[in-house]
Design a protein around this motif. Structure first.
Motif, mmCIF file in Angstrom:
data_model
loop_
_atom_site.group_PDB
_atom_site.id
_atom_site.type_symbol
_atom_site.label_atom_id
_atom_site.label_comp_id
_atom_site.label_asym_id
_atom_site.label_seq_id
_atom_site.Cartn_x
_atom_site.Cartn_y
_atom_site.Cartn_z
ATOM 1 N N VAL A 90 1.296 -0.923 -0.121
ATOM 2 C CA VAL A 90 0.917 -0.477 -0.165
ATOM 3 C C VAL A 90 0.967 1.272 -0.212
ATOM 4 O O VAL A 90 0.583 2.823 -0.196
ATOM 5 C CB VAL A 90 -1.063 -0.083 1.344
ATOM 6 N N THR A 91 2.083 1.468 0.162
ATOM 7 C CA THR A 91 3.365 2.152 0.996
ATOM 8 C C THR A 91 3.822 3.155 -0.647
ATOM 9 O O THR A 91 3.702 4.517 -0.818
ATOM 10 C CB THR A 91 3.692 1.828 2.161
ATOM 11 N N VAL A 92 4.197 1.199 -1.512
ATOM 12 C CA VAL A 92 4.309 2.286 -2.421
ATOM 13 C C VAL A 92 3.205 2.303 -3.580
ATOM 14 O O VAL A 92 3.538 2.891 -4.420
ATOM 15 C CB VAL A 92 5.014 0.272 -3.397
ATOM 16 N N ILE A 93 1.870 1.680 -3.554
ATOM 17 C CA ILE A 93 1.305 2.934 -4.353
ATOM 18 C C ILE A 93 0.762 3.373 -3.698
ATOM 19 O O ILE A 93 0.782 5.199 -4.737
ATOM 20 C CB ILE A 93 -0.238 1.951 -4.470
ATOM 21 N N VAL A 94 0.740 4.816 -2.607
ATOM 22 C CA VAL A 94 0.307 5.802 -2.434
ATOM 23 C C VAL A 94 1.591 6.734 -2.794
ATOM 24 O O VAL A 94 1.372 8.098 -2.900
ATOM 25 C CB VAL A 94 0.285 5.703 -0.561
ATOM 26 N N VAL A 95 2.943 6.376 -2.308
ATOM 27 C CA VAL A 95 3.904 7.085 -2.796
ATOM 28 C C VAL A 95 3.443 7.743 -4.633
ATOM 29 O O VAL A 95 4.586 8.740 -4.719
ATOM 30 C CB VAL A 95 5.546 6.934 -1.686
#
Length: 332
Positions: A208-213
């Motif tokens: 999720v963090t990769v998608i968000v950034v």
């Protein structure tokens, strides 16, 4: 205390010392991040170079994700909140969880996080990078943090609170420590979680963090890759760093013991036990009691009479004096 509880707390360091250490390290990291500001034109050139490499290998997933977040507030607004807050909440929460529940692994986890953060700071210094949201609009990126700033506490300058944009370095994008710290959390949750929930979170949170950034246009895909690489390098350096720290502590402890052993301290004065306690010293000879208690036995007496040496001496002296007087009278 049960044996299991004793084993859990045997290797737990002092919480206040750890809190002080982490505060010092994070303060140094924040100051170094601010001091690592490079030339803006250089940062833009680095950002465009990364974008060209991604397009050449069809890795520019940040373009479609950014369009999706920009056109769908139901995705863009939660993503902005996640980018602005989760790394400040989840990372210390996992660190505290390891400290409380897995104390034998805490020191290695903390050292891994600190070393990786230091490596990230070196990356910010050597390779200042303009994030996608700060590129010219012709490159097709929209700053979702600025678009949805009315919903949150941040302004137009990254995820910093309004009015504090000058306290952050917007060109510290390579590597992405948002992704790096999320990978750290995920590995620890997967490795030390004993139920399915922590392990599921350990997989979902980094993804999720990769998608968000990327969707918020704060990082390129290669920034995320670099964040994973930094955490890998930090993991490889953790064991040697711990061994070096142990050797340093051992050497310091030995030096302290050497100094203490060779210090010239005055010997304490001997204490007279009898004078303090009134007891007879252990090694001193014991005098036998006087049976007659000072009384004397005259010739022919079987039991001593009630005559002490002092009275007897007086009477003897008196008798001798009387005899001398009688002799003198007879002579006359």
């Amino acid at each position: 205390m049960p044996q299991t509880a004793r084993a859990r707390t045997a290797h737990r360091p002092r919480w206040w010392a750890e809190l002080l250490l982490l505060a010092v390290v994070y303060g140094a990291y924040s100051a170094g991040r601010l001091l690592a500001r490079g030339d803006v034109s250089t940062a833009v050139d680095h950002g465009l170079a990364i974008l060209r490499i991604e397009k050449a290998f069809f890795l520019n997933a940040e373009h479609p994700l950014n369009r999706l977040f920009t056109s769908t507030p139901a995705l863009g607004i939660p993503a902005d909140f996640a980018y602005a807050s989760l790394h400040y909440l989840v990372t210390p929460a996992v660190l505290i969880w390891i400290f409380r529940r897995r104390p034998a692994h805490y020191r290695a986890a903390r050292t891994w996080l600190m070393l990786s953060t230091l490596l990230g700071l070196i990356g910010f210094t050597l390779l200042p990078t303009c994030p996608p949201r700060l590129l010219d609009a012709s490159y097709g990126f929209v700053d979702t943090m600025a678009q949805y700033s009315s919903y949150g506490w941040w302004g137009a300058e990254a995820s910093a609170p309004r009015g504090l944009g000058g306290m952050t370095n917007q060109y510290a994008a390579m590597p992405s420590l948002h992704v790096g710290w999320a990978v750290w959390c995920g590995v620890l949750l997967w490795r030390h979680g004993k139920s399915p929930l922590p392990r599921v979170l350990g997989v979902v949170y980094p993804l999720v963090t990769v998608i968000v950034v990327m969707g918020t246009a704060n990082h390129y895909f290669l920034d995320a890759v670099a964040g994973v690489a930094v955490m890998g390098a930090g993991a490889l350096l953790t064991a040697p760093a711990l061994r070096a720290a142990d050797r340093g502590w051992t050497r310091a402890a030995g030096r302290y013991a050497f100094v203490a052993r060779h210090a010239r301290l005055p010997a304490p004065a001997p204490v007279d036990e009898a004078s303090v306690t009134g007891a007879t010293p252990v090694n001193s000879p014991v005098k036998p009691p006087i049976v007659s208690d000072g009384c004397e036995t005259s010739p022919g007496e079987r039991f001593p009479g009630q005559r002490t040496r002092t009275n007897s001496s007086t009477r003897t002296a008196g008798g001798t004096g009387a005899a001398a007087d009688d002799a003198a009278t007879a002579a006359r």
